[in-house]
Structures are given as C-alpha cells and as structure tokens.
Scaffold this motif. Sequence first.
Motif, mmCIF file in Angstrom:
data_model
loop_
_atom_site.group_PDB
_atom_site.id
_atom_site.type_symbol
_atom_site.label_atom_id
_atom_site.label_comp_id
_atom_site.label_asym_id
_atom_site.label_seq_id
_atom_site.Cartn_x
_atom_site.Cartn_y
_atom_site.Cartn_z
ATOM 1 N N TRP A 533 0.803 -1.226 0.000
ATOM 2 C CA TRP A 533 0.000 0.000 0.000
ATOM 3 C C TRP A 533 0.834 1.273 0.000
ATOM 4 O O TRP A 533 0.290 2.357 -0.179
ATOM 5 N N SER A 534 2.135 1.160 0.202
ATOM 6 C CA SER A 534 2.946 2.370 0.330
ATOM 7 C C SER A 534 2.932 3.264 -0.912
ATOM 8 O O SER A 534 2.886 4.500 -0.775
ATOM 9 N N PRO A 535 2.933 2.748 -2.201
ATOM 10 C CA PRO A 535 2.874 3.666 -3.351
ATOM 11 C C PRO A 535 1.605 4.496 -3.374
ATOM 12 O O PRO A 535 1.633 5.688 -3.680
ATOM 13 N N TYR A 536 0.482 3.864 -3.058
ATOM 14 C CA TYR A 536 -0.786 4.592 -3.077
ATOM 15 C C TYR A 536 -0.834 5.624 -1.959
ATOM 16 O O TYR A 536 -1.366 6.731 -2.134
ATOM 17 N N LYS A 537 -0.265 5.263 -0.810
ATOM 18 C CA LYS A 537 -0.237 6.228 0.286
ATOM 19 C C LYS A 537 0.667 7.411 -0.051
ATOM 20 O O LYS A 537 0.350 8.557 0.293
ATOM 21 N N ARG A 538 1.767 7.129 -0.768
ATOM 22 C CA ARG A 538 2.646 8.229 -1.163
ATOM 23 C C ARG A 538 1.962 9.135 -2.181
ATOM 24 O O ARG A 538 2.091 10.363 -2.108
ATOM 25 N N VAL A 539 1.225 8.532 -3.138
ATOM 26 C CA VAL A 539 0.504 9.347 -4.120
ATOM 27 C C VAL A 539 -0.557 10.182 -3.431
ATOM 28 O O VAL A 539 -0.731 11.379 -3.724
ATOM 29 N N ALA A 540 -1.314 9.557 -2.510
ATOM 30 C CA ALA A 540 -2.347 10.299 -1.785
ATOM 31 C C ALA A 540 -1.727 11.432 -0.968
ATOM 32 O O ALA A 540 -2.267 12.547 -0.930
ATOM 33 N N ALA A 541 -0.593 11.150 -0.342
ATOM 34 C CA ALA A 541 0.076 12.198 0.441
ATOM 35 C C ALA A 541 0.561 13.320 -0.468
ATOM 36 O O ALA A 541 0.471 14.504 -0.109
ATOM 37 N N PHE A 542 1.069 12.961 -1.670
ATOM 38 C CA PHE A 542 1.525 13.983 -2.610
ATOM 39 C C PHE A 542 0.367 14.864 -3.069
ATOM 40 O O PHE A 542 0.474 16.096 -3.109
ATOM 41 N N ILE A 543 -0.765 14.205 -3.440
ATOM 42 C CA ILE A 543 -1.933 14.982 -3.887
ATOM 43 C C ILE A 543 -2.428 15.883 -2.767
ATOM 44 O O ILE A 543 -2.756 17.059 -2.991
ATOM 45 N N GLU A 544 -2.479 15.344 -1.557
ATOM 46 C CA GLU A 544 -2.929 16.153 -0.423
ATOM 47 C C GLU A 544 -2.011 17.347 -0.207
ATOM 48 O O GLU A 544 -2.480 18.470 0.026
ATOM 49 N N ALA A 545 -0.719 17.125 -0.325
ATOM 50 C CA ALA A 545 0.231 18.220 -0.140
ATOM 51 C C ALA A 545 0.067 19.276 -1.224
ATOM 52 O O ALA A 545 0.117 20.483 -0.951
ATOM 53 N N GLN A 546 -0.136 18.830 -2.482
ATOM 54 C CA GLN A 546 -0.314 19.787 -3.570
ATOM 55 C C GLN A 546 -1.596 20.594 -3.402
ATOM 56 O O GLN A 546 -1.619 21.805 -3.649
ATOM 57 N N LEU A 547 -2.678 19.920 -2.993
ATOM 58 C CA LEU A 547 -3.933 20.641 -2.756
ATOM 59 C C LEU A 547 -3.777 21.666 -1.640
ATOM 60 O O LEU A 547 -4.299 22.781 -1.727
ATOM 61 N N GLN A 548 -3.064 21.265 -0.612
ATOM 62 C CA GLN A 548 -2.836 22.216 0.484
ATOM 63 C C GLN A 548 -2.013 23.413 0.017
ATOM 64 O O GLN A 548 -2.303 24.553 0.380
ATOM 65 N N LYS A 549 -0.997 23.140 -0.818
ATOM 66 C CA LYS A 549 -0.199 24.247 -1.346
ATOM 67 C C LYS A 549 -1.047 25.159 -2.237
ATOM 68 O O LYS A 549 -0.957 26.387 -2.155
ATOM 69 N N PHE A 550 -1.879 24.530 -3.106
ATOM 70 C CA PHE A 550 -2.718 25.340 -4.000
ATOM 71 C C PHE A 550 -3.703 26.190 -3.202
ATOM 72 O O PHE A 550 -3.875 27.386 -3.467
ATOM 73 N N ALA A 551 -4.356 25.561 -2.190
ATOM 74 C CA ALA A 551 -5.314 26.309 -1.377
ATOM 75 C C ALA A 551 -4.616 27.424 -0.611
ATOM 76 O O ALA A 551 -5.142 28.540 -0.502
ATOM 77 N N ALA A 552 -3.434 27.144 -0.095
ATOM 78 C CA ALA A 552 -2.710 28.173 0.654
ATOM 79 C C ALA A 552 -2.300 29.320 -0.253
ATOM 80 O O ALA A 552 -2.398 30.501 0.129
#
Length: 725
Positions: A533-552
């Motif tokens: 599950w680690s690749p999917y968790k890394r992708v989800a973490a990356f998307i979450e980080a990008q969304l947070q950066k975009f929103a910020a």
Amino acid sequence: MPQGEQTLATTQSQHKWRFFRSGGFDQVALDSAADLQHLHELDPKLWTVLNCPTTGLEFDSRTAALLDTDGDGQIRVPEILAAVRWCCERLQDADILFKAPGLPLNAIAEQDAEGVHLKAAALRVLEIVGKTDADALQVSDLADMTLLFSPHHFNGDGVVMAELTADAELAQLITEIIQTQGGQPDRSGGEGIHSESLEAFYQQATAVVEWHAAGGCEDPEFCPLGPDMAEAVAAFEAIKAKVDDFFVRCQLAAFDHRATDALNPAVAVYDVLSNKAIHSNDVDVAALPLAAVAAGLSLPLGEGINPAWTSAIHDFKHKVVDPLFGAKGKHKAGHLTLEQWQSICQQLQPWRLWQSTKPDTKLHQLELERLQAIVAGDSKAKLEALIAQDLAASTFADNVDAVELLVRYQRDLVTLLRNFVSLSDFYQSKHKAIFQIGTLYLDQRSCELVLKVSDMARHATMAPFSGCYLVYCTCERQGEAPLHIVAALTGGDVDELMVPGRNGVFYDRQGRDWRAMVTKVVVQPVSIGQAFWSPYKRVAAFIEAQLQKFAASRDKDIEAKTTTGVTTVAAAPTPTAPATPTAVAGFDIAKFAGIFAAMGLAVGAIGTALAAVMSGLFSLLWWQIPLVILGVLLLISGPSMLMAFLTLRRRNLGPLLDANGWAVNTRAKINVPFGAALTGLARLPAGAKRSLTDPFAEKKRPWGSLLILLLVLIGAGLFWWFRMH
C-alpha cells in the motif's frame, strides 16, 4: 595451561552434539554436563558469539568482571572455556550448573588439596552466615565479604588492625600509625596498617628524633634566645625582607645622594592614597618602604615607621632586639643600626638552617618523648610478626574468593553460555536474552527487542545494516542517570508513526518505569503488506500536499488583493470636482475562447484515452478483466514489495550487537514470524464484550454508497455499449 590462554578447538570432536535451527542458522544445544566437558572441542566457527562486553548487559556485573580475567572489558572464548573447565574440575557433577541457583556443599569435589580447602572454606562460610552443611550456598551469602572476616582474627590480607592484639602499647601504636600514615582497608571492613605503612612510620620517626637531637637549645651559640627561639625566629622572618630592603635603599643613597628622592615614594603615590579610605593593613601602604630613606640612617623601631608594619616591628623589637641587645645597652634607643641588624642575622642563622631541614611529616603532632620511646622500643618487630602471621593465614581468605567464584558460576555461567555459544535464550523465548534490557511501550505496541546504547555515533554507523525499523529513545527517571536505548519495531503499521519528540514508557528488567522520548528514527520496511500500500499512500500524500499548497497560495493571493484594494481606496484623495468616468475594460472574448479551447482539447484527450482503455478492457473476456486489474496493481506495488522482501530477508540481529561491542559470528536473522513475536500489538482480551455504539461517531450519509452504485452502473453501461458496438 594458564587460565584464559586455552587454544581454540581445531580437532574433530568425538562428542555427540545436538543442534537446533533457529534464526536461519544451526545453534548448539547445551543441556548436559557432557556438553560442558567437551565444549573446548566445539569448533569456534560454530559459536554464535566470539566476545561480548562486560557492561550494558542484564547480567551480574560482578560475575562478568570475574570472567574477564585480563580486565579488558570483554569476555572472550578462551575465558569462557577456562571458566567451564574450572567448574567441571571443582564440581562432583557439572549438571548442577543447569539447576536452580544454590550450591550444595556435597557438590564440591575433593579429589585434590585445592578441592579440600575449597570445601572447608565453603563450610566455614555456611557457619558464619548461620546455615548448616545441608543448606545450599547462595550468592547473597557472599555479597558482603566483611561479614566473613572478624577484626579479631587473622584473615590473610596483610593488614593488621588494633583489635588484633591484646597488647595496649601495640594497639596505641597502630592507632598512631593510622593517624599519621593513613589507614589501609582490612577484609573485615575496618582500617589497619600493613608493612609499607609501618616502615614509612618508623623511617619518619627516626628522622624526627635525629632532627631534634641536632638542634639542642642548651648551646647559647646555636640557641641565643633559649626556649623563646622559635617565636623570635618567626618574628624575625616576618620582617626580614622589608628590613633588608630599607638598609639597601639607605646604602644606595649613600652611594649616590641623587638617588635619595627616587628611593623614597613619589608624591603621586600619596595622591592615589588620598582619594580613598586608608587603613593600616592597606596593601598600597604596606608596599611603601619601612621608613624614610637617607644615607647612613638607622631603622626607627617606634616613631617614623610605616603604619602597615608597626605591629610586626614592635613584635620583632620585643622578641629579638631587646633580648639580644637590651641588657647589654648596645643599641641606640628606639633605633636599629645596620651593624646590629647584620649581627642579628648572623646569630639566628644556625637556628634557621636547622629549621630548614625539618622533616615534612605528620609525626610532629606526637610528643618528642613518645617518638623517642617508639624508636628505642621493640614494637616494630612485634608488629612485623603480627603482619607475617596475618599473611600466613591466607588459606581461608583465598578460598573464600574461590567459593564466591564457584557459587556465581553455578548461578550465571549457563545463562551466559546460552547467550554466547548459542542464542537460545533469544530465539526460544523461554527467557529474555542478556542484551534485552526491557520493554518499550509506544503507540499501542510493545517492543521486546530493546538494547542499551552506549556509543551513539558507532550505533548510527552499524545499526542501519540490521534492516530493522529502529527507534532511538532517551529514557529518564527521577534519581537516575539518563538511559539511551534503541528499540526494533518488527510488527504493525508504522506509516507516519514515529517522529522525534514522541513519548512512550520504558520498563526495565527490574520493573521500573522510565519516561521515553523518541530522538531518532531509522526507517525500514516492517511487512510486505505495508509495502503493497505504500505507493498509493505516497501518491495520496503527494496529492494532499499539492492541494494544500494550492489552497494556501489562493488564500494568500486573495488576502493580498483584498489588502491592496482596501489600501488603495483608503489612500485615494477626495475629488474637488466631478471627474470624468473611467472607461470599464471590455470583455476579451479571444482570451476566454483560447482558454475554453485548451480545456476542450484536454478533456477530449482524456476522454479519448479513457475510451481507448475502456474499449481494450471490455473487449476482454470476463475472467480476463480481474487478471488485468491485478497486473496493474502488481506493476504499481511490485517494486515496493520486492524491496521490502529483500530488506526483510536480510533483517538480522548482528549489526545491533556489533554496534554495542559484540563480535557476532553468524547472521542471526529476524524473519517475519519471529519479528511479529518481538513486537506485540494491542488486542482485546479473549471473551471481552465490545459495544459498537459510539455517541460521538460521525453520522453516516448515503452519498458514498450512491457514488459507488453510480460508478457500477456507468461501468455496466459502458461494458454493454462496447459489447454491442
């Protein structure tokens, strides 16, 4: 062959060894006296450990120190073999080493004189501690050696206490030697004297007596002031340097009258003194000459003297000048001439030279008559005889040490062998290994593989090669020095779990709790399932980080525009005349047409790609579709799973022990099942009742189920459409 110097086995052993396989390698089973008797025949390449440190272990430190015969801080194979061989020689049956702690008296072999003396000493120890010969000796019986030796009996250490003699004169002399030379520790726990301190005392006593004999006060040439000579010389020494300075200055003034003003204090010196409160002991005042300097002057002993030296000069006059010249009328009233000063120096010189040869010893605190009696008497010979008698009575004392060694080996030696020759204590889970110092509780799990860290730099270099997920902690407990540990997490999910600063609780092997704070984490895979599950968790973490950066960033832009608009409006001047309306910017249709075209192209491309994928997917037979999906999942997760598999395969205990100074002779693997046993996870007790009603649970909404149903319907529709066309 001397103890600790046995040669490692190089010949084929005739003993039938038994081995068990655990940790991925064969380990010898040590279960009988025969195994111990033939241990020296076992090939060292089959030993699990070649040396281990004497500290940082859950092993008796006194026993470890006794095993370390060369005192290098390491227990080595020859030292182990020497200890095993000695035990087999001293015991009737070495099987006693595998039994519960306690050495029966009849277990000691008496085949030679050493065995007879050893058994006699063991019997004497039992009598002293209040046991019978049917009782077993325990380590606690020998914990305080001072209880085994009486100060009223010889004990073989060569130290004689005052209680050892009934002669009051000798007892007093022993006390005086201790007072002046320092006491030597006796096996009984007190203090006494030995041959070195006795010899030093008599040498110093002889020197003091001879020194006094060389300085008799009966000779007026040597002692012109009689019994007051010591006080007079002390008063003379106190002012000698200052008086010498005065007369030399006067001689220089006589040599050249131009030097007179320079040899007296300058006016500027008094200007400094005038700006502060002056007292007679002032350092600046004491530094001035004793009196005014001029050619041919004598030293005033009253008026005209430096105030800082008035008391010392008065003492000198009263104790030296008046007794030497007063009765003879040879000195000028209230003054001291240079000739008189030189005469005083000459008369006191013999005494001063004698005083300079005074022996530097504490024996001066004894009366001269007492020292003369000691030197002239025969007490030295009597004390030497007592010391010789004590040394001759060393049989029991020496064998008590051997008794302690045998009792400790009976309790501890097999434990060490099962953590040295093999690692059966670690792998068979009957007992904790001696390097496991406790249990760390952290995030609903317990870690059993916890080691003490003595050298953090060395550990940081070696430990990562173990392939284990490592958590370094600093443990604190009130009244104890901080403890540094490392724990291996070998089970459970550790994603985003361990970060420096987290807190847990560490329980040592004595059951004491310590506050544990995570200081460092070495990340390694814990299981293949986690790696899937680690690749999917890394992708989800990356998307979450990008969304947070975009929103910020959007929030920051809106805030900046709002702040700029408010500032502009506030700063605009009030119009004094009607202003011409500013033309509103027109709608740029070309710009927005380009944007819409680009979006259309992107959506079209994505749609075309999805259509191609779906077309290819639904063109397959129904049983082929799950295989394709499984293949895609393996393509994504396969590399992570492969890396985790390779890491878990090489996970082993060796580097962790090597980092603590061990010499591990094999790859002691920690596979997945064994790793799961080393890390306990939180589980509800068997038979426990569980209520699933959570008053604070989030309310369930149907949108998720509806979305899944919609996706299923769309998929079914697409499948039907592609099958039809």
